[in-house]
Write a protein that holds these residues in place. Structure first.
Motif, PDB file in Angstrom:
ATOM      1  N   LEU A 106      16.541  44.760  27.654  1.00 46.80           N
ATOM      2  CA  LEU A 106      16.102  43.624  28.463  1.00 46.80           C
ATOM      3  C   LEU A 106      17.110  42.481  28.383  1.00 46.80           C
ATOM      4  O   LEU A 106      17.305  41.743  29.368  1.00 46.80           O
ATOM      5  CB  LEU A 106      14.723  43.144  28.005  1.00 46.80           C
ATOM      6  CG  LEU A 106      13.543  44.072  28.318  1.00 46.80           C
ATOM      7  CD1 LEU A 106      12.256  43.523  27.731  1.00 46.80           C
ATOM      8  CD2 LEU A 106      13.386  44.273  29.814  1.00 46.80           C
ATOM      9  N   THR A 107      17.752  42.314  27.231  1.00 47.01           N
ATOM     10  CA  THR A 107      18.815  41.316  27.117  1.00 47.01           C
ATOM     11  C   THR A 107      19.962  41.641  28.055  1.00 47.01           C
ATOM     12  O   THR A 107      20.525  40.759  28.713  1.00 47.01           O
ATOM     13  CB  THR A 107      19.328  41.252  25.672  1.00 47.01           C
ATOM     14  OG1 THR A 107      18.245  40.941  24.786  1.00 47.01           O
ATOM     15  CG2 THR A 107      20.406  40.189  25.523  1.00 47.01           C
ATOM     16  N   SER A 108      20.305  42.919  28.130  1.00 48.08           N
ATOM     17  CA  SER A 108      21.355  43.345  29.048  1.00 48.08           C
ATOM     18  C   SER A 108      20.972  43.040  30.495  1.00 48.08           C
ATOM     19  O   SER A 108      21.784  42.518  31.276  1.00 48.08           O
ATOM     20  CB  SER A 108      21.621  44.850  28.879  1.00 48.08           C
ATOM     21  OG  SER A 108      22.512  45.329  29.854  1.00 48.08           O
ATOM     22  N   LEU A 109      19.744  43.327  30.866  1.00 45.53           N
ATOM     23  CA  LEU A 109      19.293  43.069  32.238  1.00 45.53           C
ATOM     24  C   LEU A 109      19.205  41.576  32.536  1.00 45.53           C
ATOM     25  O   LEU A 109      19.398  41.153  33.679  1.00 45.53           O
ATOM     26  CB  LEU A 109      17.931  43.731  32.468  1.00 45.53           C
ATOM     27  CG  LEU A 109      17.955  45.261  32.541  1.00 45.53           C
ATOM     28  CD1 LEU A 109      16.534  45.813  32.618  1.00 45.53           C
ATOM     29  CD2 LEU A 109      18.761  45.731  33.742  1.00 45.53           C
ATOM     30  N   PHE A 110      18.927  40.772  31.519  1.00 50.99           N
ATOM     31  CA  PHE A 110      18.932  39.314  31.713  1.00 50.99           C
ATOM     32  C   PHE A 110      20.331  38.836  32.075  1.00 50.99           C
ATOM     33  O   PHE A 110      20.509  38.023  32.988  1.00 50.99           O
ATOM     34  CB  PHE A 110      18.437  38.608  30.450  1.00 50.99           C
ATOM     35  CG  PHE A 110      18.495  37.101  30.535  1.00 50.99           C
ATOM     36  CD1 PHE A 110      17.442  36.394  31.083  1.00 50.99           C
ATOM     37  CD2 PHE A 110      19.605  36.406  30.082  1.00 50.99           C
ATOM     38  CE1 PHE A 110      17.492  35.004  31.177  1.00 50.99           C
ATOM     39  CE2 PHE A 110      19.662  35.021  30.169  1.00 50.99           C
ATOM     40  CZ  PHE A 110      18.604  34.320  30.719  1.00 50.99           C
ATOM     41  N   LEU A 111      21.331  39.336  31.356  1.00 53.95           N
ATOM     42  CA  LEU A 111      22.707  38.949  31.649  1.00 53.95           C
ATOM     43  C   LEU A 111      23.124  39.394  33.046  1.00 53.95           C
ATOM     44  O   LEU A 111      23.852  38.685  33.748  1.00 53.95           O
ATOM     45  CB  LEU A 111      23.649  39.553  30.603  1.00 53.95           C
ATOM     46  CG  LEU A 111      23.481  39.027  29.173  1.00 53.95           C
ATOM     47  CD1 LEU A 111      24.332  39.844  28.201  1.00 53.95           C
ATOM     48  CD2 LEU A 111      23.861  37.552  29.105  1.00 53.95           C
ATOM     49  N   TYR A 116      24.874  53.659  33.272  1.00 54.08           N
ATOM     50  CA  TYR A 116      24.474  52.256  33.419  1.00 54.08           C
ATOM     51  C   TYR A 116      25.517  51.332  32.791  1.00 54.08           C
ATOM     52  O   TYR A 116      25.979  50.363  33.414  1.00 54.08           O
ATOM     53  CB  TYR A 116      23.100  52.059  32.764  1.00 54.08           C
ATOM     54  CG  TYR A 116      22.658  50.622  32.628  1.00 54.08           C
ATOM     55  CD1 TYR A 116      21.964  49.983  33.646  1.00 54.08           C
ATOM     56  CD2 TYR A 116      22.914  49.909  31.454  1.00 54.08           C
ATOM     57  CE1 TYR A 116      21.554  48.664  33.510  1.00 54.08           C
ATOM     58  CE2 TYR A 116      22.505  48.585  31.315  1.00 54.08           C
ATOM     59  CZ  TYR A 116      21.825  47.976  32.342  1.00 54.08           C
ATOM     60  OH  TYR A 116      21.419  46.667  32.214  1.00 54.08           O
ATOM     61  N   GLY A 117      25.903  51.631  31.544  1.00 55.25           N
ATOM     62  CA  GLY A 117      26.856  50.779  30.848  1.00 55.25           C
ATOM     63  C   GLY A 117      28.236  50.796  31.487  1.00 55.25           C
ATOM     64  O   GLY A 117      28.871  49.748  31.651  1.00 55.25           O
ATOM     65  N   LEU A 118      28.719  51.979  31.877  1.00 53.62           N
ATOM     66  CA  LEU A 118      30.051  52.087  32.467  1.00 53.62           C
ATOM     67  C   LEU A 118      30.124  51.360  33.807  1.00 53.62           C
ATOM     68  O   LEU A 118      31.101  50.645  34.084  1.00 53.62           O
ATOM     69  CB  LEU A 118      30.418  53.558  32.647  1.00 53.62           C
ATOM     70  CG  LEU A 118      31.789  53.832  33.286  1.00 53.62           C
ATOM     71  CD1 LEU A 118      32.902  53.253  32.420  1.00 53.62           C
ATOM     72  CD2 LEU A 118      31.992  55.332  33.501  1.00 53.62           C
ATOM     73  N   ALA A 168      26.861  42.681  29.452  1.00 51.82           N
ATOM     74  CA  ALA A 168      25.648  43.470  29.712  1.00 51.82           C
ATOM     75  C   ALA A 168      25.946  44.959  29.687  1.00 51.82           C
ATOM     76  O   ALA A 168      25.110  45.770  29.271  1.00 51.82           O
ATOM     77  CB  ALA A 168      25.045  43.077  31.056  1.00 51.82           C
ATOM     78  N   GLY A 169      27.149  45.347  30.125  1.00 49.81           N
ATOM     79  CA  GLY A 169      27.511  46.756  30.119  1.00 49.81           C
ATOM     80  C   GLY A 169      27.845  47.276  28.730  1.00 49.81           C
ATOM     81  O   GLY A 169      27.671  48.469  28.446  1.00 49.81           O
ATOM     82  N   LEU A 170      28.304  46.391  27.847  1.00 51.65           N
ATOM     83  CA  LEU A 170      28.645  46.827  26.486  1.00 51.65           C
ATOM     84  C   LEU A 170      27.402  46.989  25.609  1.00 51.65           C
ATOM     85  O   LEU A 170      27.380  47.831  24.712  1.00 51.65           O
ATOM     86  CB  LEU A 170      29.601  45.815  25.844  1.00 51.65           C
ATOM     87  CG  LEU A 170      31.002  45.735  26.463  1.00 51.65           C
ATOM     88  CD1 LEU A 170      31.797  44.611  25.806  1.00 51.65           C
ATOM     89  CD2 LEU A 170      31.735  47.063  26.316  1.00 51.65           C
ATOM     90  N   LEU A 171      26.380  46.201  25.861  1.00 47.20           N
ATOM     91  CA  LEU A 171      25.176  46.257  25.011  1.00 47.20           C
ATOM     92  C   LEU A 171      24.510  47.635  25.003  1.00 47.20           C
ATOM     93  O   LEU A 171      24.098  48.101  23.936  1.00 47.20           O
ATOM     94  CB  LEU A 171      24.179  45.186  25.459  1.00 47.20           C
ATOM     95  CG  LEU A 171      24.522  43.742  25.099  1.00 47.20           C
ATOM     96  CD1 LEU A 171      23.452  42.796  25.630  1.00 47.20           C
ATOM     97  CD2 LEU A 171      24.646  43.577  23.589  1.00 47.20           C
TER      98      LEU A 171
END
Length: 469
Positions: A261-266, A325-327, A425-428
């Motif tokens: 969720l932190t990633s999606l917030f960013l 997702y991350g890449l 956000a992609g690294l998290l």
């Protein structure tokens, strides 16, 4: 006489009238996501006409998105209570009213109330409910139905930017907003295409014996009044149960969910920034109005092609959806960090293609990853919280980017801010690989919810994977 329940009702038709519902969904997604992704064409016009700073102008889109995200759970709960058709039609009227009222605005604050609050409320009452009812009509063809539904946003995102520029040149800002308000009324027609399934008409059977007893009591006004109060009370209870089923905040205690969720917030903090500011940046580089507006169409075309390509990629245990997702987010961040190097129209086209392709690659995976983390029983709660997170981020992201421009007098800072957020956000998500085992799904409080509420919410949110914008 036994009253049927949604579990004993016929299976979704997986076609038939469902395709007309898909047509309605195509119209709704085009009039919601397609239009607010094209509002960047109006950015400089709003700023000049109302003598507002970039930060003040950005609040229009910011309020629109945050209201839509915050109230989407309310819209879906209302649709489950009073029906999908009236909810979507009401949302269409509210959306149209927001743009029409904004056409008579004399202050920036009027746009906040019209396009921001009123149209945002209308979007909340249309987009999520239409995706829900499409999911109820299809099982085996649900992925195809959802794809065709959300194709409307891609088609309108390609065609609306040049059209909006033409409307402003021919009819002025007021005339353009009034015409857009008329376009919004097409969602009323889309809502009329919705035909409820038999599984959601069982309440009529339940009310039958009560009406008969009322007739046997000589249609007493007192009895009818009591029956009406009971119906409204039952509807209110149903609404609250459906709403709170989507807002179990205990899922935040799961570490992997909190990290995701932190990633999606960013992501949400900067996701609207590139489409909102690419046209003003192009005009600042002395690029002609229609040519600048075409950059939004380029982004939409690349986005649509990327979504179709990603959907065709089979699951691979060595390259999971989390990796995808991350890449895609890392590449999205890099493309935005490099965007200040684009000083000519061909370079801006190359950036628009890269941005649209990376954005289209991450969108289909976001809710799929969330579903894998929390499991199907907790998915409604996770989605409700996700919408709240997106609402908070959308409320602050665009104005912050506008403030950066006001301070630096350059749009480069806005794109660098968005790119840094996307990259982080992609690294998290790659930290999730450190966990050898994902948390098992615990039903928690959702197992205590009534059958009908749980079933409706599950159906609603399984089909919601394409609703992110």
């Amino acid at each position: 006489m036994t009253i049927p329940t949604p579990r004993s009702s016929p299976l979704p038709p997986d076609g038939g009238w469902g395709w007309m519902v898909v047509v309605g969904g195509f119209i709704v997604s085009g009039c919601t996501a397609g239009i607010f992704r094209s509002l960047g064409v109006f950015f400089l016009t709003f700023s000049r006409q109302f003598q507002a700073s970039s930060a003040e102008t950005a609040w229009i889109t910011s309020i629109l998105m945050s209201v839509m995200f915050f109230l989407s759970p309310v819209g879906t709960a209302l649709a489950s209570t009073i029906g999908f058709r009236p909810t979507v039609m009401l949302g269409g009227v509210l959306s149209a009213a927001g743009y029409i009222i904004s056409g008579f605005a004399t202050r920036m604050f009027h746009l906040y109330l019209g396009i921001g609050c009123l149209t945002g409320l209308g979007y909340a009452f249309t987009l999520s409910p239409i995706m829900a009812i499409v999911g109820q009509y299809f099982t085996k063809r649900r992925a195809l139905a959802n794809s065709l539904t959300m194709l409307g946003s891609s088609v309108t995102s390609m065609s609306f930017p040049p059209l909006f520029q033409y409307l402003m040149d021919e009819y002025g800002l007021k005339g353009a907003l009034l015409i857009i308000g008329g376009v919004m009324l097409n969602m009323v027609v889309a809502g009329a295409l919705i035909r409820p399934l038999e599984a959601y008409s069982d309440r009529k059977v339940e009310n039958g014996p009560k009406k008969a007893s009322s007739n046997r009591m000589n249609d007493s006004d007192t009895v009818l009044e009591t029956e009406t109060r009971k119906k409204w009370s039952a509807a209110a209870v149903r609404f609250l149960k459906t709403f709170w089923a989507q807002m179990d905040f205990k899922v935040i205690k799961i570490p992997t969910v909190a990290l995701f969720l932190t990633s999606l917030f960013l992501v949400s903090f900067g996701v609207i920034v590139p489409p909102l500011y690419i046209v003003p940046r192009a005009k600042q580089l002395q690029i002609e109005d229609y040519t600048a507006a075409s950059l939004l169409s380029v982004i939409s075309i690349a986005d649509m092609v990327s979504r179709l390509a990603v959907g065709a990629i089979p699951d691979n245990p060595r390259f999971t959806r989390f990796d995808q997702y991350g890449l895609s987010l890392c590449l999205l961040g890099i493309s935005n960090l490099l965007s200040p190097l684009a000083k000519t129209y061909p370079a801006l086209v190359a950036y628009a293609i890269a941005h649209g392709a990376c954005y289209g690659a991450f969108i289909p995976t976001s809710l799929t990853c969330l579903a894998e983390l929390v499991g199907p029983k907790r998915l409604p709660s996770a989605i409700g919280i996700l919408m709240s997170v997106q609402g908070f981020a959308s409320l602050s992201g665009p104005p912050f980017a506008g403030w950066l421009f006001d301070e630096t007098k350059s749009y480069d800072a806005t794109f660098l801010q968005a790119g840094a957020g996307f990259l982080l956000a992609g690294l998290l998500p790659f930290l999730l690989r450190l966990r050898k085992k994902r948390p098992t799904d615990t039903s928690g409080t959702l197992t205590d919810m009534p059958h009908n509420v749980k079933d409706e919410t599950d159906i609603l949110l399984v089909s919601a994977r394409e609703t992110s914008v």
